[in-house]
Motif scaffolding. Structure first.
Motif, PDB file in Angstrom:
ATOM      1  N   GLU A 201      37.876  38.103  53.159  1.00 12.23           N
ATOM      2  CA  GLU A 201      37.867  37.333  51.906  1.00 12.23           C
ATOM      3  C   GLU A 201      36.447  36.824  51.634  1.00 12.23           C
ATOM      4  O   GLU A 201      35.687  36.565  52.571  1.00 12.23           O
ATOM      5  N   PRO A 202      36.101  36.598  50.353  1.00 10.45           N
ATOM      6  CA  PRO A 202      34.792  36.005  50.070  1.00 10.45           C
ATOM      7  C   PRO A 202      34.649  34.644  50.744  1.00 10.45           C
ATOM      8  O   PRO A 202      35.625  33.891  50.813  1.00 10.45           O
ATOM      9  N   PHE A 203      33.471  34.365  51.253  1.00 12.45           N
ATOM     10  CA  PHE A 203      33.222  33.069  51.908  1.00 12.45           C
ATOM     11  C   PHE A 203      31.829  32.593  51.509  1.00 12.45           C
ATOM     12  O   PHE A 203      30.878  33.373  51.548  1.00 12.45           O
ATOM     13  N   PRO A 204      31.677  31.317  51.132  1.00 16.26           N
ATOM     14  CA  PRO A 204      30.370  30.849  50.678  1.00 16.26           C
ATOM     15  C   PRO A 204      29.354  30.839  51.818  1.00 16.26           C
ATOM     16  O   PRO A 204      29.709  30.594  52.970  1.00 16.26           O
TER      17      PRO A 204
ATOM     18  N   PRO B  16      35.090  37.873  37.713  1.00 16.18           N
ATOM     19  CA  PRO B  16      36.392  37.459  38.229  1.00 16.18           C
ATOM     20  C   PRO B  16      36.702  38.153  39.555  1.00 16.18           C
ATOM     21  O   PRO B  16      36.490  39.347  39.709  1.00 16.18           O
ATOM     22  N   GLN B  17      37.156  37.354  40.518  1.00 13.63           N
ATOM     23  CA  GLN B  17      37.518  37.878  41.836  1.00 13.63           C
ATOM     24  C   GLN B  17      38.848  37.252  42.233  1.00 13.63           C
ATOM     25  O   GLN B  17      39.300  36.306  41.615  1.00 13.63           O
ATOM     26  N   GLY B  18      39.413  37.752  43.291  1.00 16.03           N
ATOM     27  CA  GLY B  18      40.595  37.104  43.847  1.00 16.03           C
ATOM     28  C   GLY B  18      41.884  37.678  43.314  1.00 16.03           C
ATOM     29  O   GLY B  18      41.921  38.677  42.594  1.00 16.03           O
ATOM     30  N   SER B  19      42.964  36.993  43.669  1.00 20.87           N
ATOM     31  CA  SER B  19      44.307  37.532  43.457  1.00 20.87           C
ATOM     32  C   SER B  19      44.719  37.630  42.000  1.00 20.87           C
ATOM     33  O   SER B  19      45.651  38.374  41.674  1.00 20.87           O
ATOM     34  N   THR B  20      44.044  36.881  41.110  1.00 20.66           N
ATOM     35  CA  THR B  20      44.443  36.971  39.693  1.00 20.66           C
ATOM     36  C   THR B  20      44.170  38.361  39.129  1.00 20.66           C
ATOM     37  O   THR B  20      44.717  38.735  38.094  1.00 20.66           O
ATOM     38  N   LEU B  21      43.311  39.129  39.802  1.00 21.84           N
ATOM     39  CA  LEU B  21      43.021  40.485  39.312  1.00 21.84           C
ATOM     40  C   LEU B  21      44.186  41.435  39.583  1.00 21.84           C
ATOM     41  O   LEU B  21      44.343  42.436  38.892  1.00 21.84           O
ATOM     42  N   THR B  22      44.959  41.135  40.599  1.00 18.53           N
ATOM     43  CA  THR B  22      46.004  42.079  41.014  1.00 18.53           C
ATOM     44  C   THR B  22      47.417  41.541  40.806  1.00 18.53           C
ATOM     45  O   THR B  22      48.383  42.270  41.006  1.00 18.53           O
ATOM     46  N   ARG B  23      47.514  40.271  40.435  1.00 16.48           N
ATOM     47  CA  ARG B  23      48.847  39.689  40.247  1.00 16.48           C
ATOM     48  C   ARG B  23      48.964  39.127  38.841  1.00 16.48           C
ATOM     49  O   ARG B  23      48.000  38.610  38.309  1.00 16.48           O
ATOM     50  N   ARG B  24      50.156  39.211  38.276  1.00 21.59           N
ATOM     51  CA  ARG B  24      50.354  38.671  36.932  1.00 21.59           C
ATOM     52  C   ARG B  24      50.698  37.185  37.037  1.00 21.59           C
ATOM     53  O   ARG B  24      51.225  36.729  38.061  1.00 21.59           O
ATOM     54  N   ARG B  25      50.409  36.434  35.982  1.00 22.37           N
ATOM     55  CA  ARG B  25      50.860  35.048  35.907  1.00 22.37           C
ATOM     56  C   ARG B  25      52.349  35.059  35.600  1.00 22.37           C
ATOM     57  O   ARG B  25      52.782  35.789  34.700  1.00 22.37           O
TER      58      ARG B  25
END
Ligand SMILES: Cc1cc2nc3c(=O)[nH]c(=O)nc-3n(C[C@H](O)[C@H](O)[C@H](O)COP(=O)(O)O)c2cc1C
Length: 190
Positions: A59-62, A169-178
């Motif tokens: 996962e991305p990490f700062p 945009p990154q993360g789960s919103t790219l692959t999951r619908r609201r």
């Protein structure tokens, strides 16, 4: 959530306004059992990233890419002791919540979560990007080194900074619908 940041510090007055809102979060018995450790100095941030980055986590990490790291880390702590003390007071003792095991829901985590959300929203209002994330490594070392009381529970990490122009945009919103409104809200009954 913003995950890539400009190397530009947040002015002190802006940061204070973003953090100040947490004081207004609701809390059971007005216990206000949320505390925050704020890291802004380069050596503090470098130490935090080094201590908590799990190299096996994809996962991305700062802080992995020094260029896009956030300039401020806020660590939110649910301060359980303040609830147990508050509910031992004369107007609350009748509920039996001066004992941790009697809490059906630990309101210290509920209230601290609400305070976290207020910070995330205040950041947006100030044009500051915010990233909330969990850590899988270094939590006990972080708490020990920062002198956090052991009754406190660390509820993840808030990173703050100005969004990078390269932020995409990154993360789960790219692959999951609201989930649709009608699916989530159960008027009358489930
Ligand atoms: C409890 C919680 C844990 C999260 N953990 C992470 C995380 O470890 N890393 C990350 O990049 N984002 C994390 N997020 C951010 C979510 O991925 C993000 O909020 C969600 O995908 C919705 O995207 P948005 O906030 O940009 O609308 C977390 C969010 C919450 C509420």
């Amino acid at each position: 959530m913003v995950r890539m940041f400009e190397p530009k510090p947040i002015p002190g007055d802006v940061l204070d306004r973003v953090l100040e809102v947490a004081r207004h979060a609701p809390s059971g018995g007005f216990s206000q059992g949320f505390d925050f450790v704020v890291l802004t100095k380069p050596d503090e941030l470098e130490w935090f990233y080094r201590t908590t980055d799990d190299p096996t986590d994809p996962e991305p990490f700062p802080g992995r890419d020094g260029q896009s790291a956030p300039g401020c880390i806020v660590l939110p702590f649910a301060n359980k002791s303040l609830y147990l003390e508050r509910y031992a007071q004369p107007d609350k003792i009748q509920f039996g919540l001066n004992k941790e095991e009697n809490w059906p829901v630990p309101f210290w985590t509920v209230d601290t979560s609400m305070a976290i959300m207020l910070i995330l929203l205040a950041a947006v209002d100030e044009g500051v990007g915010a990233w909330y994330f969990g850590i899988t490594r270094g939590e006990s070392e972080v708490m020990r080194e920062l002198g956090v009381p052991s009754a406190c529970i660390m509820l993840g990490v808030i990173a703050l900074g100005y969004p990078s122009a390269e932020e995409t945009p990154q993360g789960s919103t790219l692959t999951r619908r609201r989930r649709p409104f009608q699916e989530m809200f159960h008027f009358g009954r489930w």
